[in-house]
Design a protein around this motif. Structure first.
Motif, PDB file in Angstrom:
ATOM      1  N   LEU A 112     -19.608 -21.613  12.164  1.00  0.00           N
ATOM      2  CA  LEU A 112     -18.423 -20.941  11.625  1.00  0.00           C
ATOM      3  C   LEU A 112     -17.319 -20.878  12.673  1.00  0.00           C
ATOM      4  CD1 LEU A 112     -20.189 -18.031   9.696  1.00  0.00           C
ATOM      5  CD2 LEU A 112     -18.992 -19.980   8.672  1.00  0.00           C
ATOM      6  N   ASP A 113     -17.692 -20.666  13.931  1.00  0.00           N
ATOM      7  CA  ASP A 113     -16.701 -20.681  15.019  1.00  0.00           C
ATOM      8  C   ASP A 113     -15.984 -22.032  15.071  1.00  0.00           C
ATOM      9  OD1 ASP A 113     -17.126 -18.091  15.920  1.00  0.00           O
ATOM     10  OD2 ASP A 113     -18.639 -18.684  17.386  1.00  0.00           O
ATOM     11  N   ARG A 114     -16.753 -23.102  14.918  1.00  0.00           N
ATOM     12  CA  ARG A 114     -16.158 -24.445  14.982  1.00  0.00           C
ATOM     13  C   ARG A 114     -15.231 -24.695  13.790  1.00  0.00           C
ATOM     14  NH1 ARG A 114     -21.178 -25.189  17.394  1.00  0.00           N
ATOM     15  NH2 ARG A 114     -22.284 -25.638  15.449  1.00  0.00           N
ATOM     16  N   LEU A 115     -15.597 -24.177  12.616  1.00  0.00           N
ATOM     17  CA  LEU A 115     -14.713 -24.316  11.454  1.00  0.00           C
ATOM     18  C   LEU A 115     -13.430 -23.496  11.649  1.00  0.00           C
ATOM     19  CD1 LEU A 115     -17.189 -24.167   8.426  1.00  0.00           C
ATOM     20  CD2 LEU A 115     -16.038 -26.178   9.380  1.00  0.00           C
ATOM     21  N   ALA A 116     -13.565 -22.322  12.270  1.00  0.00           N
ATOM     22  CA  ALA A 116     -12.382 -21.496  12.548  1.00  0.00           C
ATOM     23  C   ALA A 116     -11.437 -22.209  13.509  1.00  0.00           C
ATOM     24  CB  ALA A 116     -12.812 -20.146  13.109  1.00  0.00           C
ATOM     25  N   ALA A 117     -12.008 -22.917  14.468  1.00  0.00           N
ATOM     26  CA  ALA A 117     -11.176 -23.666  15.414  1.00  0.00           C
ATOM     27  C   ALA A 117     -10.401 -24.777  14.716  1.00  0.00           C
ATOM     28  CB  ALA A 117     -12.046 -24.249  16.524  1.00  0.00           C
ATOM     29  N   ARG A 118     -10.863 -25.165  13.540  1.00  0.00           N
ATOM     30  CA  ARG A 118     -10.189 -26.207  12.768  1.00  0.00           C
ATOM     31  C   ARG A 118      -9.381 -25.627  11.603  1.00  0.00           C
ATOM     32  NH1 ARG A 118     -15.263 -28.932  13.561  1.00  0.00           N
ATOM     33  NH2 ARG A 118     -15.844 -28.760  11.350  1.00  0.00           N
ATOM     34  N   GLY A 119      -9.122 -24.306  11.661  1.00  0.00           N
ATOM     35  CA  GLY A 119      -8.176 -23.733  10.714  1.00  0.00           C
ATOM     36  C   GLY A 119      -8.744 -22.867   9.614  1.00  0.00           C
ATOM     37  N   LEU A 120     -10.053 -22.605   9.618  1.00  0.00           N
ATOM     38  CA  LEU A 120     -10.643 -21.782   8.564  1.00  0.00           C
ATOM     39  C   LEU A 120     -10.596 -20.307   8.968  1.00  0.00           C
ATOM     40  CD1 LEU A 120     -12.175 -21.981   5.795  1.00  0.00           C
ATOM     41  CD2 LEU A 120     -14.280 -21.750   7.142  1.00  0.00           C
ATOM     42  N   TYR A 121      -9.936 -19.494   8.148  1.00  0.00           N
ATOM     43  CA  TYR A 121      -9.859 -18.059   8.408  1.00  0.00           C
ATOM     44  C   TYR A 121     -11.057 -17.339   7.800  1.00  0.00           C
ATOM     45  CZ  TYR A 121      -5.165 -18.264  10.346  1.00  0.00           C
ATOM     46  OH  TYR A 121      -4.089 -18.529  11.156  1.00  0.00           O
ATOM     47  N   ARG A 122     -11.500 -16.287   8.483  1.00  0.00           N
ATOM     48  CA  ARG A 122     -12.609 -15.470   8.007  1.00  0.00           C
ATOM     49  C   ARG A 122     -12.237 -14.767   6.701  1.00  0.00           C
ATOM     50  NH1 ARG A 122     -15.624 -13.501  13.040  1.00  0.00           N
ATOM     51  NH2 ARG A 122     -14.669 -14.709  14.706  1.00  0.00           N
ATOM     52  N   PRO A 123     -13.226 -14.359   5.911  1.00  0.00           N
ATOM     53  CA  PRO A 123     -12.930 -13.468   4.779  1.00  0.00           C
ATOM     54  C   PRO A 123     -12.302 -12.178   5.299  1.00  0.00           C
ATOM     55  CG  PRO A 123     -15.164 -14.351   4.616  1.00  0.00           C
ATOM     56  CD  PRO A 123     -14.656 -14.713   5.986  1.00  0.00           C
ATOM     57  N   GLU A 124     -11.332 -11.660   4.555  1.00  0.00           N
ATOM     58  CA  GLU A 124     -10.755 -10.375   4.958  1.00  0.00           C
ATOM     59  C   GLU A 124     -11.795  -9.273   4.747  1.00  0.00           C
ATOM     60  OE1 GLU A 124      -6.697  -9.128   4.508  1.00  0.00           O
ATOM     61  OE2 GLU A 124      -6.283 -10.956   3.368  1.00  0.00           O
ATOM     62  N   GLU A 125     -11.725  -8.229   5.549  1.00  0.00           N
ATOM     63  CA  GLU A 125     -12.658  -7.105   5.455  1.00  0.00           C
ATOM     64  C   GLU A 125     -11.912  -5.822   5.145  1.00  0.00           C
ATOM     65  OE1 GLU A 125     -13.815  -5.580   9.607  1.00  0.00           O
ATOM     66  OE2 GLU A 125     -13.343  -7.706   9.969  1.00  0.00           O
ATOM     67  N   ASP A 126     -12.630  -4.878   4.547  1.00  0.00           N
ATOM     68  CA  ASP A 126     -12.172  -3.500   4.310  1.00  0.00           C
ATOM     69  C   ASP A 126     -11.214  -3.322   3.133  1.00  0.00           C
ATOM     70  OD1 ASP A 126     -13.596  -3.004   6.608  1.00  0.00           O
ATOM     71  OD2 ASP A 126     -11.867  -2.505   7.830  1.00  0.00           O
ATOM     72  N   VAL A 127     -10.314  -4.243   2.895  1.00  0.00           N
ATOM     73  CA  VAL A 127      -9.232  -4.027   1.940  1.00  0.00           C
ATOM     74  C   VAL A 127      -9.103  -5.207   0.973  1.00  0.00           C
ATOM     75  CG1 VAL A 127      -7.872  -2.548   3.481  1.00  0.00           C
ATOM     76  CG2 VAL A 127      -7.568  -5.028   3.564  1.00  0.00           C
ATOM     77  N   MET A 128      -8.242  -5.035  -0.027  1.00  0.00           N
ATOM     78  CA  MET A 128      -7.975  -6.117  -0.970  1.00  0.00           C
ATOM     79  C   MET A 128      -7.403  -7.325  -0.221  1.00  0.00           C
ATOM     80  SD  MET A 128      -5.241  -6.186  -4.110  1.00  0.00           S
ATOM     81  CE  MET A 128      -3.836  -6.198  -2.965  1.00  0.00           C
ATOM     82  N   PRO A 129      -8.070  -8.487  -0.313  1.00  0.00           N
ATOM     83  CA  PRO A 129      -7.566  -9.659   0.408  1.00  0.00           C
ATOM     84  C   PRO A 129      -6.278 -10.191  -0.220  1.00  0.00           C
ATOM     85  CG  PRO A 129      -9.885  -9.915  -0.224  1.00  0.00           C
ATOM     86  CD  PRO A 129      -9.341  -8.759  -0.995  1.00  0.00           C
ATOM     87  N   ILE A 130      -5.322 -10.479   0.615  1.00  0.00           N
ATOM     88  CA  ILE A 130      -4.052 -11.018   0.117  1.00  0.00           C
ATOM     89  C   ILE A 130      -4.265 -12.368  -0.559  1.00  0.00           C
ATOM     90  CG2 ILE A 130      -1.807 -11.909   0.863  1.00  0.00           C
ATOM     91  CD1 ILE A 130      -1.805  -9.636   2.938  1.00  0.00           C
ATOM     92  N   ILE A 131      -5.192 -13.179  -0.037  1.00  0.00           N
ATOM     93  CA  ILE A 131      -5.444 -14.495  -0.615  1.00  0.00           C
ATOM     94  C   ILE A 131      -5.944 -14.387  -2.053  1.00  0.00           C
ATOM     95  CG2 ILE A 131      -7.825 -14.634   0.226  1.00  0.00           C
ATOM     96  CD1 ILE A 131      -5.284 -17.540   0.105  1.00  0.00           C
ATOM     97  N   LEU A 132      -6.487 -13.234  -2.446  1.00  0.00           N
ATOM     98  CA  LEU A 132      -7.016 -13.050  -3.800  1.00  0.00           C
ATOM     99  C   LEU A 132      -5.973 -12.565  -4.803  1.00  0.00           C
ATOM    100  CD1 LEU A 132     -10.612 -11.482  -3.821  1.00  0.00           C
ATOM    101  CD2 LEU A 132      -9.877 -13.756  -4.540  1.00  0.00           C
ATOM    102  N   GLU A 133      -4.795 -12.196  -4.334  1.00  0.00           N
ATOM    103  CA  GLU A 133      -3.817 -11.609  -5.255  1.00  0.00           C
ATOM    104  C   GLU A 133      -3.491 -12.509  -6.447  1.00  0.00           C
ATOM    105  OE1 GLU A 133      -0.406  -9.592  -3.722  1.00  0.00           O
ATOM    106  OE2 GLU A 133      -1.506  -8.827  -1.969  1.00  0.00           O
ATOM    107  N   PRO A 134      -3.261 -13.821  -6.265  1.00  0.00           N
ATOM    108  CA  PRO A 134      -3.003 -14.650  -7.455  1.00  0.00           C
ATOM    109  C   PRO A 134      -4.181 -14.673  -8.434  1.00  0.00           C
ATOM    110  CG  PRO A 134      -2.233 -15.759  -5.467  1.00  0.00           C
ATOM    111  CD  PRO A 134      -3.034 -14.575  -5.015  1.00  0.00           C
ATOM    112  N   ALA A 135      -5.422 -14.648  -7.917  1.00  0.00           N
ATOM    113  CA  ALA A 135      -6.596 -14.606  -8.794  1.00  0.00           C
ATOM    114  C   ALA A 135      -6.668 -13.262  -9.520  1.00  0.00           C
ATOM    115  CB  ALA A 135      -7.865 -14.841  -7.984  1.00  0.00           C
ATOM    116  N   ILE A 136      -6.339 -12.174  -8.825  1.00  0.00           N
ATOM    117  CA  ILE A 136      -6.316 -10.860  -9.456  1.00  0.00           C
ATOM    118  C   ILE A 136      -5.263 -10.844 -10.564  1.00  0.00           C
ATOM    119  CG2 ILE A 136      -5.773  -8.417  -9.078  1.00  0.00           C
ATOM    120  CD1 ILE A 136      -6.995  -8.748  -6.250  1.00  0.00           C
ATOM    121  N   HIS A 137      -4.145 -11.497 -10.324  1.00  0.00           N
ATOM    122  CA  HIS A 137      -3.102 -11.598 -11.354  1.00  0.00           C
ATOM    123  C   HIS A 137      -3.647 -12.288 -12.602  1.00  0.00           C
ATOM    124  CE1 HIS A 137       0.374 -13.777 -13.241  1.00  0.00           C
ATOM    125  NE2 HIS A 137       0.818 -12.541 -13.271  1.00  0.00           N
TER     126      HIS A 137
END
Length: 265
Positions: A130-155
């Motif tokens: 996972l560290d190696r994927l992050a080094a190539r641009g993959l962001y971790r899942p957001e924690e604690d709160v509503m993820p911004i990346i999910l807002e269009p799906a929530i819509h």
């Protein structure tokens, strides 16, 4: 302090999800917060998310007064970029890419890796990959709160349910605000509260709760039979339905805490 109605409250670890919400909802769907990519950015060049620190080096009070500053902090408009240009990446895609067969081990490691935990059950091979994927641009899942990346799906989800307006809540449920469903669509700014990030969304007709909890990498979608028939959450989000013995810390072994045996009428 006003007591939070159970239909809005976070379950304690000893109570199963279905047992805790049995009086208000028929189903609980565990929606995984996705990994994501943002064109032109990576976690190494634009760090995003909470800063984890060792309490032996920095107390919570010190962290509030003098929060750690990362030299590669993401630009101020980064949350808008996530919502408008970001691409969600499912856990299943990442697991397949790493050729990991054990889904339980993979999911637990993703959670612990996201929290930067040093627990012994965080698999070193998976975490390193996972560290190696992050080094190539993959962001971790957001924690604690509503993820911004999910807002269009929530819509899409709220629209399919015929919901035009929801109530936003913070973690402690002492801050709330009504919000039109259209605010979750791409092209709109990130959905937030005046003083806090969003930790829950609720609606009374149909009865619905979407809640994200502290140190969690998932949202609990609590809904009625009526709402599930109108739009099954699995048609929009990645995840699984909670079973009779699924607890809020579902990524921990069941034996991790003392549990109350679920009771259903």
């Amino acid at each position: 302090m006003t007591k939070i109605p159970r239909r809005l409250a976070t379950p304690p670890f000893e109570r199963s999800l279905l047992d805790w919400w049995a009086e208000d909802y028929d189903h609980v769907f565990i929606a995984l917060n996705p990994f994501f990519r943002v064109p032109g950015y990576s976690p190494e060049t634009a760090a995003y998310g909470p800063v984890h620190f060792d309490r032996e080096d920095l107390s919570p009070e010190e962290a509030v007064d003098n929060p750690p500053v990362r030299p590669n902090e993401a630009p101020e408009e980064f949350e808008l970029l996530i919502k408008d240009t970001g691409t969600p990446v499912t856990w299943a895609e990442v697991q397949d890419k790493l050729a990991v067969r054990d889904s339980e081990k993979f999911r637990r490691t993703v959670w612990l890796w996201t929290l930067e935990s040093d627990r012994a059950d965080c698999d070193d091979y998976i975490a390193g990959s996972l560290d190696r994927l992050a080094a190539r641009g993959l962001y971790r899942p957001e924690e604690d709160v509503m993820p911004i990346i999910l807002e269009p799906a929530i819509h899409r989800f709220l629209t399919a349910l015929g919901i035009e307006e929801v109530t936003l809540w913070n973690e402690w449920r002492d801050e709330q605000m009504t919000c039109p469903t259209e605010a979750f669509a791409r092209g709109e700014g990130p959905v937030t509260l005046p003083q806090s990030r969003v930790a829950a969304i609720s609606c009374d007709a149909p009865r619905l709760l979407m809640a994200w909890t502290h140190d969690g990498v998932e949202g609990f979608i609590c809904m009625s039979d009526e709402a599930r028939r109108a739009c099954p959450p699995e048609s929009v989000f990645e995840g699984d339905y909670a079973g009779v013995a699924t607890y809020p810390d579902w990524l921990n072994p069941t034996s991790f805490f003392d549990r109350v045996q679920p009771v259903f009428n």
